[in-house]
Design a protein around this motif. Structure first.
Motif, PDB file in Angstrom:
ATOM      1  N   VAL A 153       0.848  -1.191   0.000  1.00 38.54           N
ATOM      2  CA  VAL A 153       0.000   0.000   0.000  1.00 38.54           C
ATOM      3  C   VAL A 153       0.888   1.247   0.000  1.00 38.54           C
ATOM      4  CG1 VAL A 153      -1.743   1.300   1.273  1.00 38.54           C
ATOM      5  CG2 VAL A 153      -1.797  -1.215   1.245  1.00 38.54           C
ATOM      6  N   PRO A 154       0.696   2.138  -0.975  1.00 38.33           N
ATOM      7  CA  PRO A 154       1.555   3.327  -1.033  1.00 38.33           C
ATOM      8  C   PRO A 154       1.324   4.246   0.151  1.00 38.33           C
ATOM      9  CG  PRO A 154      -0.265   3.513  -2.588  1.00 38.33           C
ATOM     10  CD  PRO A 154      -0.301   2.120  -2.057  1.00 38.33           C
ATOM     11  N   ALA A 155       2.316   5.037   0.430  1.00 35.66           N
ATOM     12  CA  ALA A 155       2.204   5.985   1.538  1.00 35.66           C
ATOM     13  C   ALA A 155       1.098   6.985   1.250  1.00 35.66           C
ATOM     14  CB  ALA A 155       3.539   6.707   1.727  1.00 35.66           C
ATOM     15  N   ALA A 156       0.602   7.572   2.309  1.00 33.73           N
ATOM     16  CA  ALA A 156      -0.486   8.545   2.162  1.00 33.73           C
ATOM     17  C   ALA A 156      -0.073   9.648   1.199  1.00 33.73           C
ATOM     18  CB  ALA A 156      -0.840   9.125   3.524  1.00 33.73           C
ATOM     19  N   GLY A 157      -0.946   9.899   0.231  1.00 33.78           N
ATOM     20  CA  GLY A 157      -0.685  10.946  -0.731  1.00 33.78           C
ATOM     21  C   GLY A 157       0.063  10.486  -1.954  1.00 33.78           C
ATOM     22  N   ALA A 158       0.674   9.281  -1.885  1.00 30.16           N
ATOM     23  CA  ALA A 158       1.415   8.751  -3.041  1.00 30.16           C
ATOM     24  C   ALA A 158       0.439   8.135  -4.033  1.00 30.16           C
ATOM     25  CB  ALA A 158       2.431   7.719  -2.577  1.00 30.16           C
ATOM     26  N   ARG A 159       0.784   8.196  -5.315  1.00 25.46           N
ATOM     27  CA  ARG A 159      -0.095   7.675  -6.364  1.00 25.46           C
ATOM     28  C   ARG A 159       0.491   6.372  -6.905  1.00 25.46           C
ATOM     29  NH1 ARG A 159      -0.525   8.207 -11.980  1.00 25.46           N
ATOM     30  NH2 ARG A 159      -2.665   8.145 -12.760  1.00 25.46           N
ATOM     31  N   GLN A 160      -0.300   5.315  -6.901  1.00 24.45           N
ATOM     32  CA  GLN A 160       0.150   4.022  -7.393  1.00 24.45           C
ATOM     33  C   GLN A 160      -0.373   3.812  -8.817  1.00 24.45           C
ATOM     34  OE1 GLN A 160      -0.670   0.676  -4.845  1.00 24.45           O
ATOM     35  NE2 GLN A 160      -0.526  -0.802  -6.510  1.00 24.45           N
ATOM     36  N   GLU A 161       0.546   3.600  -9.763  1.00 23.69           N
ATOM     37  CA  GLU A 161       0.146   3.380 -11.146  1.00 23.69           C
ATOM     38  C   GLU A 161      -0.498   2.005 -11.280  1.00 23.69           C
ATOM     39  OE1 GLU A 161       0.219   5.496 -13.535  1.00 23.69           O
ATOM     40  OE2 GLU A 161       1.269   7.087 -12.459  1.00 23.69           O
ATOM     41  N   GLN A 162      -1.540   1.925 -12.075  1.00 29.41           N
ATOM     42  CA  GLN A 162      -2.170   0.638 -12.325  1.00 29.41           C
ATOM     43  C   GLN A 162      -2.898   0.666 -13.665  1.00 29.41           C
ATOM     44  OE1 GLN A 162      -4.977   0.187  -9.056  1.00 29.41           O
ATOM     45  NE2 GLN A 162      -6.640   0.972 -10.300  1.00 29.41           N
ATOM     46  N   VAL A 163      -3.123  -0.533 -14.201  1.00 26.06           N
ATOM     47  CA  VAL A 163      -3.923  -0.675 -15.409  1.00 26.06           C
ATOM     48  C   VAL A 163      -5.060  -1.630 -15.089  1.00 26.06           C
ATOM     49  CG1 VAL A 163      -2.415  -2.507 -16.289  1.00 26.06           C
ATOM     50  CG2 VAL A 163      -3.943  -1.320 -17.853  1.00 26.06           C
ATOM     51  N   VAL A 164      -6.262  -1.243 -15.476  1.00 22.30           N
ATOM     52  CA  VAL A 164      -7.455  -2.032 -15.184  1.00 22.30           C
ATOM     53  C   VAL A 164      -7.796  -2.911 -16.387  1.00 22.30           C
ATOM     54  CG1 VAL A 164      -9.915  -1.938 -14.619  1.00 22.30           C
ATOM     55  CG2 VAL A 164      -8.331  -0.261 -13.630  1.00 22.30           C
TER      56      VAL A 164
END
Length: 256
Positions: A153-164
């Motif tokens: 889980v990324p840190a608060a405020g960090a954006r995790q890249e993903q593809v759906v």
């Protein structure tokens, strides 16, 4: 659990049926025949049956007497046994891959087994058209999950890249992304831009090839730190909220 019901004696030969069935199915198969000398034998040989409907019920409720495992050269396994209620039919089910963490099966629908006629040629057509495509899709999902466990889980405020990625009713897989590097990987591993779907689509015509392409895409995306999210089906409410990718990736789609 109901008391196991012993099948009446009849002239059905499970061993012969399973052997001929293996010769009619696509690919190269070996056959393992099992007689159930003790009640525990039935549960042991059916431990990996990937089914929550008729086959699971038959294993739990009837004394089947015997079964057969069909093993293809790529490791895919099928479970075959007598149908406890219909003398002119057999039951065939997929067997889950061994050695895979239970978490990899989360969210994956079981490719439930089917009843087939005692004619091995007709049974092979039913397995090929009905069971194997669903089996390949489920295997692809499980293998993808096993090779791409959830990222921390990324840190608060960090954006995790993903593809759906969404499984569609026709068996194809639609991926949505706005990132150029992700789009390039999708195209390079077999996806192609579908303007009508507003997504990169991986055909489901060949489920084995589809499974390999999905694994390849997941591996390369993971190397970029991009998570892949698989969803069972595309729902309009969800689809409408997803970002629209660019009209095409810069590299041409691979010839299939």
């Amino acid at each position: 659990m109901p008391t196991p019901r012993v099948l009446p004696d009849d002239d059905r030969d499970l061993e012969s049926f399973a052997t001929v069935l293996s010769e009619e199915l696509p690919g190269r198969w070996s056959v393992e025949h099992h007689q159930h000398h003790h009640p525990e034998d039935q549960l042991t040989h059916a431990a990996d049956v990937w089914d929550l409907n008729d086959v699971a019920a038959a294993v739990a409720e009837a004394d089947l007497g015997a079964d057969a495992h069909l093993v293809r050269d790529d490791g895919i396994r099928l479970y075959v046994t007598l149908h406890p209620r219909h003398e002119e039919e057999f039951l065939v089910a997929a067997m889950a891959p061994a050695g895979v963490a239970p978490e990899a099966f989360t969210g994956v629908r079981e490719p439930d087994g089917i009843a087939v006629p005692a004619d091995p040629e007709r049974a092979a057509r039913a397995v090929t058209a009905n069971l194997l495509p669903r089996y390949h899709i489920a295997l692809a999902q499980v293998r993808h999950n096993a090779m791409n466990p959830p990222l921390p889980v990324p840190a608060a405020g960090a954006r995790q890249e993903q593809v759906v990625m969404n499984w569609r009713e026709n068996g194809s897989l639609a991926a949505v992304t706005t990132a150029r590097p992700v789009a390039e990987i999708l195209v390079d591993t077999g996806f192609s831009w579908d303007a009508e779907a507003s997504a990169y689509v991986l055909s489901g015509d060949d489920t084995r090839a589809q499974g390999h392409a999905l694994q390849a895409a997941g591996t390369r995306l993971a190397q970029l730190g991009v998570a892949t999210v698989l969803r069972a089906a595309t729902r309009p409410a969800v689809e409408a909220s997803l970002p629209t990718p660019p009209p095409a990736a810069p590299s041409a789609a691979r010839t299939r």
